[in-house]
Design a protein around this motif. Structure first.
Motif: not given
Length: 102
Positions: A9, A64, A66
């Protein structure tokens, strides 16, 4: 570094390493239909990419990230393992740590 030390992540390198990946392999029609059409490059038999980056990847590599289609991602994405040789190749391309965790 152990697989647990690689946090997918905060990485995302494997999803931005090559426009040739992720390529569909063992998915059946139902699995492919579950992936939103805007993320699929049907003619090429893979996920749509923006440059080398999978269009389903959101965020900043190494900071970060996703997957926008995580629940229905292709089989090849399921088999990618943190810290495996392919992971390390992708991390190297982005200058991310390969050895001991910071």
């Amino acid at each position: 570094m152990t697989a647990a030390a690689f946090d997918c992540r905060t990485c995302g390198a494997c999803c931005a390493y090559s426009a040739e990946w992720p390529r569909f392999s063992t998915e059946d029609d139902a699995a492919l239909a579950a992936i939103p059409a805007g993320f699929v490059d049907e003619a090429a038999g893979r996920m749509r990419c923006e440059g080398d980056r999978c269009s389903a990847l959101a965020g900043r590599i190494g900071v970060e990230v996703a997957c926008r289609v995580y629940a229905v991602r292709p089989e090849v994405c399921h088999t990618c393992e943190p810290g495996d040789p392919e992971c390390l190749i992708a991390r190297r391309r982005f200058g991310l740590p390969l050895g001991a965790a910071p």
